[in-house]
Scaffold this motif. Structure first.
Motif, PDB file in Angstrom:
ATOM      1  N   PRO A 111       0.825  -1.216   0.000  1.00 28.88           N
ATOM      2  CA  PRO A 111       0.000   0.000   0.000  1.00 28.88           C
ATOM      3  C   PRO A 111       0.857   1.264   0.000  1.00 28.88           C
ATOM      4  CG  PRO A 111       0.137  -0.854   2.216  1.00 28.88           C
ATOM      5  CD  PRO A 111       0.914  -1.817   1.345  1.00 28.88           C
ATOM      6  N   VAL A 112       1.511   1.515  -1.108  1.00 30.59           N
ATOM      7  CA  VAL A 112       2.456   2.632  -1.205  1.00 30.59           C
ATOM      8  C   VAL A 112       1.707   3.958  -1.081  1.00 30.59           C
ATOM      9  CG1 VAL A 112       4.178   3.758  -2.645  1.00 30.59           C
ATOM     10  CG2 VAL A 112       3.955   1.255  -2.689  1.00 30.59           C
ATOM     11  N   MET A 113       2.071   4.730  -0.066  1.00 33.51           N
ATOM     12  CA  MET A 113       1.403   6.015   0.170  1.00 33.51           C
ATOM     13  C   MET A 113       2.370   7.099   0.636  1.00 33.51           C
ATOM     14  SD  MET A 113      -2.030   4.813   2.199  1.00 33.51           S
ATOM     15  CE  MET A 113      -1.097   3.809   3.376  1.00 33.51           C
ATOM     16  N   GLY A 114       3.320   6.720   1.499  1.00 38.93           N
ATOM     17  CA  GLY A 114       4.185   7.732   2.071  1.00 38.93           C
ATOM     18  C   GLY A 114       5.215   7.123   2.999  1.00 38.93           C
ATOM     19  N   ARG A 131      -6.891   2.251   2.224  1.00 36.58           N
ATOM     20  CA  ARG A 131      -7.470   1.874   3.517  1.00 36.58           C
ATOM     21  C   ARG A 131      -8.816   1.170   3.367  1.00 36.58           C
ATOM     22  NH1 ARG A 131      -9.077   7.001   6.422  1.00 36.58           N
ATOM     23  NH2 ARG A 131     -10.843   6.746   4.992  1.00 36.58           N
ATOM     24  N   ASP A 132      -9.668   1.734   2.501  1.00 36.00           N
ATOM     25  CA  ASP A 132     -11.061   1.278   2.443  1.00 36.00           C
ATOM     26  C   ASP A 132     -11.314   0.186   1.415  1.00 36.00           C
ATOM     27  OD1 ASP A 132     -11.510   3.243   4.350  1.00 36.00           O
ATOM     28  OD2 ASP A 132     -12.164   4.722   2.866  1.00 36.00           O
ATOM     29  N   LYS A 133     -10.494   0.108   0.369  1.00 39.81           N
ATOM     30  CA  LYS A 133     -10.727  -0.849  -0.715  1.00 39.81           C
ATOM     31  C   LYS A 133      -9.651  -1.926  -0.815  1.00 39.81           C
ATOM     32  CE  LYS A 133     -14.385   1.416  -2.192  1.00 39.81           C
ATOM     33  NZ  LYS A 133     -15.749   0.852  -2.078  1.00 39.81           N
ATOM     34  N   ASN A 144       4.902  -0.025   5.180  1.00 39.00           N
ATOM     35  CA  ASN A 144       5.965   0.364   6.101  1.00 39.00           C
ATOM     36  C   ASN A 144       5.310   0.835   7.396  1.00 39.00           C
ATOM     37  OD1 ASN A 144       5.319   3.215   5.849  1.00 39.00           O
ATOM     38  ND2 ASN A 144       6.606   3.338   4.027  1.00 39.00           N
ATOM     39  N   GLN A 145       6.109   1.108   8.407  1.00 39.17           N
ATOM     40  CA  GLN A 145       5.543   1.441   9.714  1.00 39.17           C
ATOM     41  C   GLN A 145       4.692   2.704   9.648  1.00 39.17           C
ATOM     42  OE1 GLN A 145       8.161   1.069  13.180  1.00 39.17           O
ATOM     43  NE2 GLN A 145       7.284   2.934  14.032  1.00 39.17           N
ATOM     44  N   TRP A 146       5.124   3.688   8.883  1.00 40.44           N
ATOM     45  CA  TRP A 146       4.375   4.938   8.764  1.00 40.44           C
ATOM     46  C   TRP A 146       3.021   4.677   8.108  1.00 40.44           C
ATOM     47  CZ3 TRP A 146       2.171   8.123   5.127  1.00 40.44           C
ATOM     48  CH2 TRP A 146       1.954   9.456   5.497  1.00 40.44           C
ATOM     49  N   GLU A 147       3.019   3.859   7.061  1.00 36.36           N
ATOM     50  CA  GLU A 147       1.759   3.519   6.385  1.00 36.36           C
ATOM     51  C   GLU A 147       0.833   2.709   7.283  1.00 36.36           C
ATOM     52  OE1 GLU A 147       3.670   3.451   1.874  1.00 36.36           O
ATOM     53  OE2 GLU A 147       3.713   1.647   3.136  1.00 36.36           O
ATOM     54  N   LEU A 148       1.424   1.823   8.091  1.00 42.98           N
ATOM     55  CA  LEU A 148       0.621   1.047   9.032  1.00 42.98           C
ATOM     56  C   LEU A 148      -0.090   1.959  10.019  1.00 42.98           C
ATOM     57  CD1 LEU A 148      -0.210  -1.753  10.150  1.00 42.98           C
ATOM     58  CD2 LEU A 148       1.840  -1.651  11.604  1.00 42.98           C
ATOM     59  N   GLN A 149       0.602   2.999  10.470  1.00 44.13           N
ATOM     60  CA  GLN A 149      -0.016   3.949  11.396  1.00 44.13           C
ATOM     61  C   GLN A 149      -1.247   4.598  10.759  1.00 44.13           C
ATOM     62  OE1 GLN A 149       3.797   5.419  14.122  1.00 44.13           O
ATOM     63  NE2 GLN A 149       3.091   6.691  12.446  1.00 44.13           N
ATOM     64  N   TYR A 150      -1.117   4.996   9.500  1.00 45.32           N
ATOM     65  CA  TYR A 150      -2.272   5.615   8.828  1.00 45.32           C
ATOM     66  C   TYR A 150      -3.408   4.615   8.664  1.00 45.32           C
ATOM     67  CZ  TYR A 150      -5.392   7.147   5.188  1.00 45.32           C
ATOM     68  OH  TYR A 150      -6.539   7.457   4.501  1.00 45.32           O
ATOM     69  N   LEU A 151      -3.095   3.420   8.214  1.00 40.10           N
ATOM     70  CA  LEU A 151      -4.123   2.420   7.929  1.00 40.10           C
ATOM     71  C   LEU A 151      -4.891   1.990   9.175  1.00 40.10           C
ATOM     72  CD1 LEU A 151      -2.207   0.165   5.379  1.00 40.10           C
ATOM     73  CD2 LEU A 151      -4.060   1.768   4.863  1.00 40.10           C
ATOM     74  N   THR A 152      -4.312   2.226  10.336  1.00 37.82           N
ATOM     75  CA  THR A 152      -4.965   1.820  11.585  1.00 37.82           C
ATOM     76  C   THR A 152      -5.427   3.029  12.401  1.00 37.82           C
ATOM     77  OG1 THR A 152      -2.767   1.642  12.633  1.00 37.82           O
ATOM     78  CG2 THR A 152      -3.742  -0.366  11.735  1.00 37.82           C
ATOM     79  N   GLY A 153      -5.799   4.088  11.698  1.00 34.88           N
ATOM     80  CA  GLY A 153      -6.383   5.238  12.387  1.00 34.88           C
ATOM     81  C   GLY A 153      -5.384   6.243  12.881  1.00 34.88           C
ATOM     82  N   ILE A 170      -5.199  -4.691  11.404  1.00 27.22           N
ATOM     83  CA  ILE A 170      -5.271  -4.821   9.944  1.00 27.22           C
ATOM     84  C   ILE A 170      -5.785  -6.208   9.579  1.00 27.22           C
ATOM     85  CG2 ILE A 170      -3.874  -5.044   7.855  1.00 27.22           C
ATOM     86  CD1 ILE A 170      -4.265  -2.217   8.447  1.00 27.22           C
ATOM     87  N   ARG A 171      -5.298  -7.224  10.265  1.00 29.75           N
ATOM     88  CA  ARG A 171      -5.731  -8.590   9.972  1.00 29.75           C
ATOM     89  C   ARG A 171      -7.237  -8.755  10.221  1.00 29.75           C
ATOM     90  NH1 ARG A 171      -4.574 -12.738  12.565  1.00 29.75           N
ATOM     91  NH2 ARG A 171      -4.718 -14.130  10.762  1.00 29.75           N
ATOM     92  N   ASP A 172      -7.755  -8.045  11.184  1.00 28.88           N
ATOM     93  CA  ASP A 172      -9.189  -8.123  11.469  1.00 28.88           C
ATOM     94  C   ASP A 172     -10.028  -7.599  10.304  1.00 28.88           C
ATOM     95  OD1 ASP A 172      -8.716  -9.189  13.968  1.00 28.88           O
ATOM     96  OD2 ASP A 172      -8.873  -7.264  15.019  1.00 28.88           O
TER      97      ASP A 172
END
Length: 283
Positions: A111-114, A131-133, A144-153, A170-172
């Motif tokens: 999920p390349v974003m930033g 995030r949504d699709k 990456n860790q920064w993207e994970l932070q965004y994807l989880t709120g 994320i797995r949920d």
């Protein structure tokens, strides 16, 4: 294994499919690359030439593959940077078509974003689309860790426990396996960087030295190498091999003092990881 990889490409250097296809092939997989753009070089140079393909052009190429009757043979779909929502929609449609033909096929999405220090570097709307699709559609996701932070709120991650909580959240939402790259928590050793993987069987982390360099295309190669191993090995073994091979590529690149990652020069380290980094189980 056969992999449909839908990504950008460059004639000179390594990014997108130009970074992913050779490692996948070197690890013994057949790859069907579909290009979303074909540039002279990656955009990190500030100047480039070449076309951005229309979504219908990309869809047409995928349809042509489908018309060969080979989608039932496809084991995985791989995607990375998505230039705009319409391309993302084409990719998710391709995933649906592949899974209809082969329900055992998996979708691996980077999920390349930033990134840290850069923020978002994609067009408006892409983070929300990821995030949504993309996340709900993916079986494997490699933020990456920064993207994970965004994807989880946009929760901040300072500890390994917070990292695991974010990966599990994320797995949920759909993915079975979450590989987190560029991990640096308060517990990461100095001058190091980590990779962590979480799935239904557990969680593991591996630490490698942090080299003083920044290159384009390393994330694309990382996701490809991880997928290549995950298709035939348990997640913890895939993690170990990925860490070893990616560090080998980075070390070779650093020694060569070049801004283009040395995938060809490090190909033996990709094909034959040496097992020099220990993987630690976290739970």
């Amino acid at each position: 294994m056969k992999i449909l990889s839908i990504q950008s490409s460059v004639a000179y250097g390594y990014a997108g499919n130009s970074s992913a296809v050779f490692p996948l092939q070197r690890l013994g997989h057949e790859v069907w690359p579909v290009y979303t753009v074909h540039f002279s070089n990656h955009t990190g140079y500030g100047e480039w030439r070449g076309p951005v393909f229309e979504p219908e052009t990309v869809r047409d190429v995928i349809t042509g593959i489908e018309e060969r009757g080979v989608l039932p043979e496809c084991d995985a779909v791989l995607s990375g940077y998505m230039g705009a929502d319409p391309i993302g929609t084409v990719i998710l449609d391709a995933v649906a078509r592949v899974k209809a033909a082969n329900p055992k096929a998996i979708y691996c999405a980077d999920p390349v974003m930033g990134d840290v220090g850069r923020g978002f570097f994609v067009r408006p709307g892409i983070p929300e689309f990821m995030r949504d699709k993309v996340v709900p559609a993916a079986d494997v996701i490699t933020p990456n860790q920064w993207e994970l932070q965004y994807l989880t709120g946009e929760r901040e991650i300072h500890s390994v426990a917070e990292l695991l909580d974010a990966a599990r959240s994320i797995r949920d939402r759909g993915p079975e396996t979450v590989l987190v790259t560029s991990v640096q928590t308060d517990e990461t050793p100095a001058d190091s960087v980590q990779l962590a993987v979480v799935n239904g069987d557990g969680a593991w982390i591996v630490t490698t030295p942090l080299l003083p360099m920044y290159v384009v295309g390393a994330g694309d190669a990382t996701t490809a190498i991880f997928l290549a191993h995950l298709l035939t090995e348990p997640a913890e073994q895939a993690l170990a091999a990925t860490a070893d091979s990616v560090f080998g590529v980075m070390e070779t690149t650093h020694t060569a003092a070049t801004r283009e990652i040395q995938i060809v020069g490090a190909q033996e380290l990709i094909a034959h990881p040496t097992g020099r980094f220990e993987v630690t189980r976290l739970d």
